[in-house]
Motif scaffolding. Structure first.
Motif, PDB file in Angstrom:
ATOM      1  N   THR A 195       5.550  12.151   3.119  1.00 18.28           N
ATOM      2  CA  THR A 195       6.321  10.951   2.829  1.00 18.28           C
ATOM      3  C   THR A 195       6.517  10.116   4.085  1.00 18.28           C
ATOM      4  O   THR A 195       6.445   8.890   4.048  1.00 18.28           O
ATOM      5  CB  THR A 195       7.694  11.325   2.235  1.00 18.28           C
ATOM      6  N   TYR A 196       6.741  10.802   5.204  1.00 20.00           N
ATOM      7  CA  TYR A 196       6.979  10.106   6.470  1.00 20.00           C
ATOM      8  C   TYR A 196       5.689   9.897   7.247  1.00 20.00           C
ATOM      9  O   TYR A 196       5.475   8.828   7.828  1.00 20.00           O
ATOM     10  CB  TYR A 196       7.980  10.909   7.311  1.00 20.00           C
TER      11      TYR A 196
ATOM     12  N   ALA B 203      -6.461   7.977   0.853  1.00 20.53           N
ATOM     13  CA  ALA B 203      -5.085   8.234   0.422  1.00 20.53           C
ATOM     14  C   ALA B 203      -4.949   8.225  -1.102  1.00 20.53           C
ATOM     15  O   ALA B 203      -4.300   9.092  -1.683  1.00 20.53           O
ATOM     16  CB  ALA B 203      -4.163   7.198   1.044  1.00 20.53           C
ATOM     17  N   LEU B 204      -5.573   7.246  -1.738  1.00 24.01           N
ATOM     18  CA  LEU B 204      -5.506   7.186  -3.204  1.00 24.01           C
ATOM     19  C   LEU B 204      -6.142   8.423  -3.829  1.00 24.01           C
ATOM     20  O   LEU B 204      -5.608   9.003  -4.786  1.00 24.01           O
ATOM     21  CB  LEU B 204      -6.204   5.924  -3.708  1.00 24.01           C
ATOM     22  N   ASN B 205      -7.285   8.821  -3.283  1.00 19.38           N
ATOM     23  CA  ASN B 205      -8.007   9.965  -3.825  1.00 19.38           C
ATOM     24  C   ASN B 205      -7.247  11.271  -3.612  1.00 19.38           C
ATOM     25  O   ASN B 205      -7.301  12.178  -4.448  1.00 19.38           O
ATOM     26  CB  ASN B 205      -9.380  10.049  -3.167  1.00 19.38           C
ATOM     27  N   LYS B 206      -6.523  11.374  -2.509  1.00 15.41           N
ATOM     28  CA  LYS B 206      -5.820  12.613  -2.183  1.00 15.41           C
ATOM     29  C   LYS B 206      -4.444  12.699  -2.851  1.00 15.41           C
ATOM     30  O   LYS B 206      -4.041  13.768  -3.314  1.00 15.41           O
ATOM     31  CB  LYS B 206      -5.655  12.742  -0.669  1.00 15.41           C
ATOM     32  N   PHE B 207      -3.726  11.567  -2.903  1.00 16.05           N
ATOM     33  CA  PHE B 207      -2.332  11.614  -3.321  1.00 16.05           C
ATOM     34  C   PHE B 207      -2.059  11.014  -4.704  1.00 16.05           C
ATOM     35  O   PHE B 207      -1.006  11.291  -5.289  1.00 16.05           O
ATOM     36  CB  PHE B 207      -1.445  10.886  -2.304  1.00 16.05           C
TER      37      PHE B 207
ATOM     38  N   CYS C  66       0.837  -1.209   0.000  1.00 16.70           N
ATOM     39  CA  CYS C  66       0.000   0.000   0.000  1.00 16.70           C
ATOM     40  C   CYS C  66       0.867   1.252   0.000  1.00 16.70           C
ATOM     41  O   CYS C  66       0.602   2.201  -0.751  1.00 16.70           O
ATOM     42  CB  CYS C  66      -0.921  -0.001   1.224  1.00 16.70           C
ATOM     43  N   TYR C  67       1.902   1.250   0.825  1.00 12.26           N
ATOM     44  CA  TYR C  67       2.786   2.420   0.885  1.00 12.26           C
ATOM     45  C   TYR C  67       3.539   2.599  -0.432  1.00 12.26           C
ATOM     46  O   TYR C  67       3.718   3.741  -0.898  1.00 12.26           O
ATOM     47  CB  TYR C  67       3.766   2.290   2.042  1.00 12.26           C
ATOM     48  N   ALA C  68       3.969   1.495  -1.040  1.00 12.07           N
ATOM     49  CA  ALA C  68       4.658   1.578  -2.325  1.00 12.07           C
ATOM     50  C   ALA C  68       3.748   2.174  -3.397  1.00 12.07           C
ATOM     51  O   ALA C  68       4.205   2.936  -4.261  1.00 12.07           O
ATOM     52  CB  ALA C  68       5.133   0.187  -2.747  1.00 12.07           C
ATOM     53  N   LEU C  69       2.465   1.839  -3.325  1.00 14.56           N
ATOM     54  CA  LEU C  69       1.503   2.387  -4.289  1.00 14.56           C
ATOM     55  C   LEU C  69       1.317   3.891  -4.077  1.00 14.56           C
ATOM     56  O   LEU C  69       1.185   4.654  -5.045  1.00 14.56           O
ATOM     57  CB  LEU C  69       0.172   1.662  -4.137  1.00 14.56           C
ATOM     58  N   LEU C  70       1.315   4.314  -2.815  1.00 13.31           N
ATOM     59  CA  LEU C  70       1.101   5.719  -2.498  1.00 13.31           C
ATOM     60  C   LEU C  70       2.364   6.572  -2.664  1.00 13.31           C
ATOM     61  O   LEU C  70       2.262   7.781  -2.922  1.00 13.31           O
ATOM     62  CB  LEU C  70       0.599   5.859  -1.058  1.00 13.31           C
ATOM     63  N   TYR C  71       3.512   5.965  -2.515  1.00 18.86           N
ATOM     64  CA  TYR C  71       4.775   6.702  -2.419  1.00 18.86           C
ATOM     65  C   TYR C  71       5.020   7.699  -3.555  1.00 18.86           C
ATOM     66  O   TYR C  71       5.435   8.844  -3.300  1.00 18.86           O
ATOM     67  CB  TYR C  71       5.944   5.724  -2.317  1.00 18.86           C
TER      68      TYR C  71
END
Length: 240
Positions: free
Chosen positions: A144-145, A194-198, A131-136
């Protein structure tokens, strides 16, 4: 094992205010582009009703069961986080993020560390990493942190919620199923945010976020009814 019919009969009436408040939120569907204290109240109202749901079991119940108390405190932080997110476009997104991070710490503490379920933890760690890799790629600056820490916390909460889940045998408990299901829905809700925002616009994101969020909170609150602490006392009471 308590039957689902018994659960519905005993707990259903106490959840009626929650269902009504949730319906009010979706019927009014106040525009997110115009934040106000009224829209904050309408958004938080279902969570307030979950406070009342737990309090309906008696203050003595909460005081006698630390796990139920922690879930109640988590719901308090959730309501504060919901209010902050009403004004997320005005710079309060981080505040909401921090409130929900605290919420997940309280929930994880309520679910406890027994059984450890290392394989479940490994699966959650891998999923959290993915999930984090997808958002990164969409993250920058402090996000980021902050998002990395948040993903780790909600993944940890999900691990602890699902660690005790057993669907067969004498150890089956409906509250553990509620906790595990609630954690999964919470992760889906937050991942959609998160997906919608980033990353990219998610179709019908608000409806998906809020429906899974309210369901998650209800299930987690419901999991507090049959308290998990202490495990030995619970098993002894069942044996008697």
């Amino acid at each position: 094992m308590v039957s689902p019919v018994t659960v519905v009969k005993s707990e259903g009436p106490k959840l009626v205010p929650f269902f009504k408040a949730t319906c009010v939120y979706f019927v009014l569907w106040l525009p997110s582009s115009s934040p106000s204290w009224v829209s904050a109240l309408i958004k938080c109202l279902p969570i307030f009703c979950l406070w009342l749901f737990l309090l309906a079991h008696g203050l003595g119940f909460l005081l006698a069961h630390p796990s139920a108390t922690r879930i109640f405190v988590g719901l308090v932080f959730s309501a504060v986080g919901d209010a902050f997110l009403i004004w997320q476009d005005q710079g309060y997104f981080v505040h909401g993020l921090l409130m929900f991070a605290v919420t997940h710490m309280f929930y994880a503490s309520a679910f406890g560390m027994r059984p450890l379920a290392l394989r479940t933890g490994l699966v959650m760690a891998v999923l959290s990493g993915l999930c984090y890799a997808l958002l990164y790629p969409g993250l920058s600056g402090a996000f980021t942190y902050l998002v990395g820490v948040y993903v780790a916390l909600i993944g940890f909460m999900g691990w602890r919620a699902m660690a005790g889940l057993r669907l067969d045998g004498a150890a089956w408990r409906w509250t553990e199923l509620a906790a595990g299901s609630g954690a999964v829905l919470f992760i889906i809700s937050d991942m959609t945010i998160a997906l919608n925002k980033f990353c990219f616009p998610v179709p019908y994101s608000r409806a998906l976020i809020m429906s899974t969020y309210y369901a998650a909170q209800m299930l987690i609150a419901l999991s507090a009814v049959e308290s998990r602490d202490p495990v030995e006392d619970y098993r002894l009471s069942k044996a008697n």
